[in-house]
Design a protein around this motif. Structure first.
Motif, PDB file in Angstrom:
ATOM      1  N   THR A  48       0.830  -1.197   0.000  1.00  0.00           N
ATOM      2  CA  THR A  48       0.000   0.000   0.000  1.00  0.00           C
ATOM      3  C   THR A  48       0.866   1.250   0.000  1.00  0.00           C
ATOM      4  O   THR A  48       2.094   1.199   0.078  1.00  0.00           O
ATOM      5  N   GLY A  97      -0.933  -6.026   1.935  1.00  0.00           N
ATOM      6  CA  GLY A  97      -2.378  -6.077   1.732  1.00  0.00           C
ATOM      7  C   GLY A  97      -2.725  -5.932   0.267  1.00  0.00           C
ATOM      8  O   GLY A  97      -2.758  -4.815  -0.256  1.00  0.00           O
ATOM      9  N   LYS A 124      -6.172  -3.755  -0.715  1.00  0.00           N
ATOM     10  CA  LYS A 124      -6.037  -2.305  -0.570  1.00  0.00           C
ATOM     11  C   LYS A 124      -5.008  -1.748  -1.545  1.00  0.00           C
ATOM     12  O   LYS A 124      -5.200  -0.671  -2.127  1.00  0.00           O
ATOM     13  N   GLU A 128      -6.625  -1.483  -4.913  1.00  0.00           N
ATOM     14  CA  GLU A 128      -7.611  -0.396  -4.928  1.00  0.00           C
ATOM     15  C   GLU A 128      -6.921   0.958  -5.053  1.00  0.00           C
ATOM     16  O   GLU A 128      -7.368   1.832  -5.804  1.00  0.00           O
ATOM     17  N   GLU A 129      -5.834   1.152  -4.320  1.00  0.00           N
ATOM     18  CA  GLU A 129      -5.100   2.425  -4.407  1.00  0.00           C
ATOM     19  C   GLU A 129      -4.476   2.605  -5.790  1.00  0.00           C
ATOM     20  O   GLU A 129      -4.477   3.713  -6.351  1.00  0.00           O
TER      21      GLU A 129
END
Length: 556
Positions: free
Chosen positions: A483, A489, A492, A495-496
């Motif tokens: 991340t 992760g 996440k 998604e970022e």
């Protein structure tokens, strides 16, 4: 045996001679040489005569205007005839240099005027090509690059047979329209004009062959001449197979296997694929990336964004305005506007001599400047990708930097690995500095894809603010697992990364995503769609091909 592409060239010549205006014309991609001369001479013989345009031709030559000298001598308005005001054939040499404004005018003329046919001679190299607006209106497309003169024997077309074919009108069998529509969808052709133009080409070819009904062989050739050059994907192949060279099939008609027009004119997927492979040049994948990348409406070929200027650059048509410290009067354009009003103004002001120039007549000079281009290489240096692809990425950057001296391009390098991303090389043309930074490029660790995209997005906005035209080239296997905070992760992290990909798309930053995985999957292709970028899987590409693919995706 006739070379397959030269045989298609002969079939295209037949279509233009029979009904070139119905097809809009031809996009001919070939460098100046004896092969192109042989084709254009035959074109003039069988489908001519043609009137010649130039890439910088003005509106007065296209649409007509006022002959200033003749008007002043005759004391009345004398108008000239424009090239687009009458039907016939037009030829545009160096079509890849045509300005977007000229391409739009020619495209509108082809839409509005019946009987107009255009042959665009495209001499572009790599990513230089005809404007898409105009290319879409030209039904036929040929690429004669790489053909030797021995592959191109002189054409021998019977003119009497042409007259008979013009009088023929083959019927459209059941299923032919559906076949072309499916073929267009299979090849990723989104234009609704393309299947219609392909059907017209198939009808002309069938008429030349003396058929009462459109045959399957004519449909196959129409796919090769109309749909294949517009293809954005190859049907029925994976990334590994499309990278291999294929031997082109012989597309010459065989009387023993001709379709007897029994109403079942459907082309299986394999036939479409073979027609496409016979038509496409070897560097088709590189051009496909160039077409898939985000492009701005005002783009041109061979340089960065175009900007209006009052002082320097390529001359543009004059605009109405008044002179000041920044703008200069275009004297010829001003006199051209004022000429028709001289008699009326002299009657209104009988005591005034000389020319009568009003404020509304003033025309201001305009020029066009080009901004510098910059490639932002965003390289995945994580453990999953470093060993496999860093060598190719380093070689590609060196190749592109060597080209930058001639094309005035800049190259920047961002590497992401471990917990974040780092700008290893600011935009530069220094070959020595680049080699030094590339040699020290480390590898290994996690994949902070979001951090790499954030760094690339920030740099692209900064370069755009400085008047440059940036392009993001992302090389990764797509396995984001770190991340922005530097923690693990996958969900996440992905998604970022997609969030910054959407930012790049919203700001219309041209981009290309190159899948560096040894076994490419569809996940990164979907990510490229979110980013508004072109996608290319190159599991075995060397540095030279990687450089061509990235160069083709650059904003023009």
């Amino acid at each position: 045996m006739t070379h397959p592409r030269w045989y298609l060239a002969e079939r295209a010549l037949v279509c233009l001679a029979l009904g070139g205006a119905d097809l809009g014309g031809l996009h001919l991609r070939a460098r100046v040489g004896p092969v192109r001369d042989r084709f254009t001479n035959a074109l003039e013989k069988y489908a001519g005569p043609f009137r010649r345009l130039t890439p910088d031709i003005g509106d007065e030559a296209l649409f007509g205007g006022i002959d200033v000298a003749a008007s002043l001598s005759a004391g009345t308005v004398v108008e000239t005839q424009g090239l687009l005001q009458s039907a016939g054939g037009l030829v545009l040499p160096m079509a890849e240099r045509a300005r977007p404004a000229l391409a739009a005018r020619l495209a509108n003329a082809l839409d509005m005027h019946a009987g107009l046919m255009l042959v665009a001679l495209d001499e572009g190299v790599d990513d230089e090509t005809l404007a898409p607006t105009l290319a879409e209106r030209l039904g036929l497309a040929l690429d004669l690059g790489g053909l030797a003169l021995s592959d191109a024997p002189p054409f021998d077309i019977e003119t009497g047979h042409l007259d008979l074919a013009r009088a023929a009108s083959p019927t459209v069998p059941e299923g032919a329209i559906q076949t072309l529509a499916i073929a267009a969808a299979t090849l990723g052709v989104r234009s609704l004009r393309a299947p219609v133009l392909a059907l017209r080409a198939a009808a002309l070819l069938s008429a030349w062959d003396g058929r009462d009904t459109i045959g399957s062989d004519a449909l196959t050739e129409a796919v090769a001449l109309v749909l294949a050059p517009r293809a954005t994907q190859l049907p029925g192949t994976d990334a590994e197979e499309t990278d291999d060279k294929q031997d082109p099939p012989n597309l010459e008609p065989d009387d023993q296997v001709r379709d007897e027009n029994d109403g079942r004119n459907t082309l299986p997927n394999e036939v479409v694929l073979e027609a496409v492979r016979a038509m496409l040049p070897e560097n088709f994948l590189d051009r496909m990336i160039a077409r898939s990348a985000v492009r701005k409406a005002a783009a041109g070929s061979g340089a960065g964004d175009r900007r209006r200027s009052n002082r320097r650059g390529r001359p543009l048509p004059a605009r109405q305005g008044t002179a000041d410290r920044e703008a200069r009067i275009d004297l010829i354009a001003t006199l051209r506007v004022a000429a028709p009003w001289q008699r009326v103004r002299k009657l209104e002001n009988p005591g005034r001599g000389g020319l009568h120039i009003d404020r509304s007549d003033l025309r201001i000079r305009q020029y066009e400047e080009r901004s510098d281009r910059a490639i932002i290489f965003t390289v995945d240096a994580s453990g999953s990708a470093a060993l496999a692809r860093l060598a190719e990425a380093k070689g590609a950057i060196e190749i592109l930097l060597a080209q930058a001296y001639a094309r005035r391009d800049y190259v920047a390098l961002i590497a992401f690995r471990g917990a974040g991303a780092e700008l290893l090389l600011p935009p530069t043309r220094s070959l020595v500095q680049t080699k030094r930074r590339l040699a020290a490029l480390p590898g290994g660790g996690g994949t902070p894809l979001a951090s790499g995209l954030r760094e690339a997005f920030t740099l692209a906005l900064n370069l755009r603010g400085r008047g440059m035209t940036p392009t993001v080239a992302l090389l990764t296997d797509g396995r984001a697992n770190v991340t922005l905070e530097g923690t693990g992760g996958r969900a996440k992290a992905q998604e970022e990364a997609e969030g910054f990909a959407r930012q790049i798309m919203r700001h219309e930053i041209p981009a290309v995503v190159i899948d560096t995985g040894l076994r490419p999957t569809g996940g990164l292709a979907q990510f490229a769609a979110v980013m508004g970028a072109g996608y290319l899987a190159l599991p075995r590409a060397d540095a030279e091909r990687l450089a061509r693919a990235v160069s083709g995706s650059m904003a023009e």
